[in-house]
Design a protein around this motif. Structure first.
Motif, PDB file in Angstrom:
ATOM      1  N   SER A  19      11.082  63.697  49.931  1.00 47.00           N
ATOM      2  CA  SER A  19      12.471  63.631  49.462  1.00 47.00           C
ATOM      3  C   SER A  19      12.661  64.458  48.193  1.00 47.00           C
ATOM      4  O   SER A  19      13.744  64.977  47.974  1.00 47.00           O
ATOM      5  CB  SER A  19      12.965  62.197  49.306  1.00 47.00           C
ATOM      6  N   LEU A  20      11.609  64.630  47.399  1.00 53.82           N
ATOM      7  CA  LEU A  20      11.720  65.535  46.251  1.00 53.82           C
ATOM      8  C   LEU A  20      11.898  66.981  46.721  1.00 53.82           C
ATOM      9  O   LEU A  20      12.561  67.781  46.064  1.00 53.82           O
ATOM     10  CB  LEU A  20      10.467  65.438  45.366  1.00 53.82           C
ATOM     11  N   SER A  21      11.319  67.278  47.867  1.00 55.02           N
ATOM     12  CA  SER A  21      11.425  68.655  48.372  1.00 55.02           C
ATOM     13  C   SER A  21      12.851  68.987  48.785  1.00 55.02           C
ATOM     14  O   SER A  21      13.190  70.147  48.969  1.00 55.02           O
ATOM     15  CB  SER A  21      10.467  68.873  49.537  1.00 55.02           C
ATOM     16  N   LEU A  27       7.357  71.018  42.120  1.00 53.36           N
ATOM     17  CA  LEU A  27       7.055  69.624  41.821  1.00 53.36           C
ATOM     18  C   LEU A  27       6.444  69.573  40.428  1.00 53.36           C
ATOM     19  O   LEU A  27       5.471  70.273  40.143  1.00 53.36           O
ATOM     20  CB  LEU A  27       6.061  69.081  42.857  1.00 53.36           C
ATOM     21  N   TYR A  28       7.039  68.770  39.573  1.00 52.57           N
ATOM     22  CA  TYR A  28       6.506  68.575  38.225  1.00 52.57           C
ATOM     23  C   TYR A  28       5.684  67.295  38.241  1.00 52.57           C
ATOM     24  O   TYR A  28       6.191  66.235  38.606  1.00 52.57           O
ATOM     25  CB  TYR A  28       7.646  68.449  37.211  1.00 52.57           C
ATOM     26  N   VAL A  29       4.426  67.429  37.853  1.00 46.67           N
ATOM     27  CA  VAL A  29       3.523  66.285  37.879  1.00 46.67           C
ATOM     28  C   VAL A  29       3.175  65.912  36.446  1.00 46.67           C
ATOM     29  O   VAL A  29       2.796  66.772  35.652  1.00 46.67           O
ATOM     30  CB  VAL A  29       2.222  66.625  38.651  1.00 46.67           C
ATOM     31  N   LEU A  38       6.505  62.036  39.185  1.00 46.29           N
ATOM     32  CA  LEU A  38       6.719  63.237  40.001  1.00 46.29           C
ATOM     33  C   LEU A  38       8.193  63.575  39.923  1.00 46.29           C
ATOM     34  O   LEU A  38       9.041  62.716  40.156  1.00 46.29           O
ATOM     35  CB  LEU A  38       6.324  62.986  41.459  1.00 46.29           C
ATOM     36  N   ARG A  39       8.480  64.826  39.569  1.00 47.68           N
ATOM     37  CA  ARG A  39       9.889  65.169  39.367  1.00 47.68           C
ATOM     38  C   ARG A  39      10.224  66.499  40.015  1.00 47.68           C
ATOM     39  O   ARG A  39       9.341  67.310  40.290  1.00 47.68           O
ATOM     40  CB  ARG A  39      10.184  65.278  37.866  1.00 47.68           C
ATOM     41  N   ALA A  49      15.501  64.796  40.261  1.00 53.45           N
ATOM     42  CA  ALA A  49      14.945  63.614  40.902  1.00 53.45           C
ATOM     43  C   ALA A  49      13.620  63.268  40.272  1.00 53.45           C
ATOM     44  O   ALA A  49      12.854  64.148  39.879  1.00 53.45           O
ATOM     45  CB  ALA A  49      14.748  63.872  42.388  1.00 53.45           C
ATOM     46  N   CYS A  50      13.361  61.996  40.145  1.00 53.08           N
ATOM     47  CA  CYS A  50      12.118  61.556  39.535  1.00 53.08           C
ATOM     48  C   CYS A  50      11.603  60.313  40.231  1.00 53.08           C
ATOM     49  O   CYS A  50      12.362  59.381  40.502  1.00 53.08           O
ATOM     50  CB  CYS A  50      12.363  61.252  38.059  1.00 53.08           C
ATOM     51  N   PHE A  51      10.323  60.322  40.545  1.00 48.89           N
ATOM     52  CA  PHE A  51       9.663  59.106  41.013  1.00 48.89           C
ATOM     53  C   PHE A  51       8.597  58.730  40.000  1.00 48.89           C
ATOM     54  O   PHE A  51       7.832  59.580  39.559  1.00 48.89           O
ATOM     55  CB  PHE A  51       8.988  59.331  42.373  1.00 48.89           C
TER      56      PHE A  51
END
Lengths: 391, 285
Positions: A19-21, A27-29, A38-39, A49-51
């Motif tokens: 869903s971040l894609s 992808l920022y880790v 993960l953003r 978006a951020c998880f």
């Protein structure tokens, strides 16, 4: 960083990356004390978006305290690790994510059934922290529901549709497609859905506003919410200020922050929607109310009016002919749109502003653990990337 | 002009959706003619459509629980609209579990067919979805373009083999050629042929049977009756048109027939209780 994800959580992680894609290409880790963040942000910086996966999400989670590490990488390459979501659940027993300091690689190791092991060494770039600032507690309108409700809602809109407009009153929420150009309007199909407040788990409205935002990202988070079965919350204020979509669990939190169309362009839209929905408040049983006369369409006058008008029309029909004869003499069925056009000319002094406001501005954020995923109450909006594109 | 219809039965809704989806596969736009008893979807054979024409007839009573319409005038009690079947199909597809679906002619920003549905929910209030599908009202002076096409004076009429079989064959043949020759005779034989410089392929069907058309169809004293039963009538058609017809099939017809006017036109007819769909593909030289 060294962490291990096992069992069903591997799929959750994979779904989050998918869903971040939907948001951006990178992808920022960032492994933090309070979990793995993960953003992603889109290229126009109108969606973020951020998880955040809490340490308890992992069966092992260690970060080197004192030594902060942040990186970004192509989201496609991470997606490739978790390519087949269907087989992932059946075959992968655990996933080990480790930072390989010496080679500057982030290593994803999938331990599959029958002792099969798949290792992906992904290169990365150093990056600054990426953070949008928003305070979910400050929003006027808050909704929470089972993801199914929103899935069933967006299902009615075509996949090609870019934006939806959400309007709320005290008891209802309307979702409809946003049509950009006035010219397109005559050809575009308009869809509107009305949801009653008691379909939501939580429905709190303080401001009767309508906001317009992109559907793509909402769909992205819905895929995640539906697969995990987590309730989804939506927060918004007014046109132009971002809408926040979020899912929360004891071990994870996902927040999607999306720009909405700014007030300027939305103003008229809002007026329209007022006109359409709130001014004549739709009676609750609108569906059943069927006064067929209200669905009258102007007479087609292309045939010489003589015979049809002098014929023995029913009283109703005669009425309709009289009322339409003047207005619809040459332009068939344009009565209403002329009124609209008048509205538009008065409005057209404003330059057409259809742009989403960018939410995020480049800036370097001090690596403070509180700043990273906790909502920050200041109104300053921050995010960072290598380039300094201050608005 | 007024029109309002209501479908309550889920099977009817389903069936209606399938018919419209089938039509949406055949054409981007077509004309919807509403009369007190019937709905017609019409595509007239203009050059822009590749000469293809279509006529689909539904009896309203078989679909609608309520149906009210008032035409342009008492003498011309009809409504003629240009619609995009794709939009109608998309709107209906999302409403398959609806408790009730209403279709009505409305005037919003432009004339629309509004499809409104009441969807079941767990809450006390039903969820209401409305789709406004823009339509163009067709002026009466153009109506004569959308009359039922007369049955062509065919040379051979034959029942079609199962459409799925036909589709599989045509799909394969499509890879080899752009044109296909359909030929049939009065002893139940039909051939599908393609011929290119490199290859000739023919698929033979036999024992298909020829529909009895009775006296009214055997025009001018019945050329078809004096015809040699073994003599083939043939037409060369654009294979894509035929493929399109076979691909979009969702009606599951109880009868599928094909009439061939030698080197002129292929006339395909699907019958399913209350629905009839006719499709005309012109022959090319």
């Amino acid at each position: 960083m060294d962490c291990v994800v096992t069992g069903g959580n591997v799929k959750v992680l994979a779904k989050a990356i998918h869903s971040l894609s939907r948001i951006g290409d990178e992808l920022y880790v960032e492994p933090q004390e309070d979990g793995l963040a993960l953003r992603s942000v889109n290229s126009s910086r109108s969606a973020y978006a951020c998880f955040l996966f809490a340490p308890l999400f992992f069966s092992r989670y260690t970060v080197h305290s004192g030594h902060t590490f942040r990186c970004k990488m192509a989201i496609k390459s991470v997606q490739a690790v978790f390519r087949s979501l269907a087989s992932l659940e059946k075959t992968v027993e655990k996933c080990h994510i480790e930072l390989d300091d010496q080679n500057n690689r982030l290593t994803f190791t999938l331990h599959c059934k029958h002792g099969l092991m798949k290792t992906h060494n992904l290169s990365f770039q150093d990056s600054e922290s990426l953070q949008a600032v928003f305070d979910k507690d400050s929003y006027a309108n808050v909704f929470r529901s089972n993801p199914r409700l929103l899935v069933d809602t967006v299902m009615h809109f075509p996949p090609s549709l870019e934006e939806v407009t959400v309007s709320v009153s005290d008891e209802r929420m309307w979702v409809r497609n946003h049509v950009e150009e006035e010219g397109d309007q005559s050809k575009a199909m308009l869809t509107e859905l009305c949801l009653a407040s008691d379909e939501f788990d939580h429905f709190a409205v303080q401001a009767h506003n309508s906001v317009t935002f992109c559907l793509k990202e909402l769909r992205g988070l819905l895929v995640f919410a539906e697969s995990t079965g987590l309730p989804m919350s939506m927060y918004f204020d007014e046109p132009g200020s971002p809408v926040v979509l979020s899912v929360t669990d004891s071990v994870l939190e996902g927040n999607f922050v999306l720009a909405t169309l700014s007030d300027d362009s939305n103003h008229r839209k809002k007026n329209n929607s007022r006109g359409a929905h709130t001014l004549p408040p739709p009676p609750p049983d609108d569906f059943m109310n069927d006064d067929i006369d209200s669905y009258l369409i102007a007479m087609d006058t292309s045939v010489a009016p003589g015979p049809s008008a002098t014929g023995p029309p029913t009283p109703q029909l005669a009425d309709s002919i009289c009322s339409k004869q003047t207005a619809a003499a040459s332009h068939r069925t344009r009565l209403h749109s002329e009124e609209e056009e008048e509205d538009k000319t008065t409005d057209s002094g404003r330059p057409p502003n259809k742009k989403f406001c960018s939410l995020f501005f480049g800036s370097v954020l001090p690596p403070s653990p509180q700043m990273s995923t906790q909502p920050v109450s200041s109104q300053q909006v921050l995010a960072s990337d290598s380039e300094d594109d201050v608005q | 002009m007024k029109f309002r219809g209501k479908i309550l039965d889920i099977a009817c809704l389903n069936h209606f959706t399938r018919v419209i989806t089938t039509i949406s596969k055949l054409t981007k736009t077509c004309v919807l003619r509403l009369t007190p008893d019937n709905l017609f979807f019409v595509l007239s054979g203009k050059v822009a459509n590749g000469g293809v024409s279509m006529w689909c007839e539904l009896s309203q009573a078989n679909f609608f629980d309520e149906y009210q319409m008032e035409g342009v005038s008492p003498e011309d009690n009809e409504i003629c609209l240009e619609v995009t079947p794709e939009n109608l199909s998309r709107a209906l597809k999302t409403l398959q579990n609806a408790k009730a679906v209403k279709v009505k002619l409305t005037k919003k920003h432009c004339p629309c067919l509004t499809i409104a549905a009441e969807l079941p929910t767990l809450s006390s209030i039903n969820r209401v979805v409305t789709h406004d599908v823009p339509v163009d009202v067709i002026p009466r002076r153009l109506w004569n373009e959308f009359k039922e096409p007369s049955m062509p004076d065919f040379d051979v009429s034959i029942y079609l083999p199962p459409l799925k079989t036909l589709k599989n064959i045509v799909d394969r043949m499509k890879n080899l050629s752009n044109f296909l020759v359909m030929e049939a005779n009065l002893s139940g034989e039909m051939n599908l042929k393609i011929e290119t410089d490199l290859v000739s392929v023919t698929t033979h069907f036999k024992d298909l049977g020829n529909p009895p058309w009775g006296d009214e169809a055997s025009q001018d004293g019945g050329p078809s009756q004096s015809r040699d039963p073994e003599d083939m009538a043939q037409a060369r058609v654009d294979i894509r048109k035929l493929q399109q017809f076979l691909m979009g099939q969702q009606v599951n017809p109880s009868k599928a027939m094909c009439n061939i006017v030698h080197e002129r036109v292929v006339h395909l007819i699907l019958l399913h209780e209350d629905v009839s769909l006719q499709y005309f593909i012109p022959a090319v030289a």
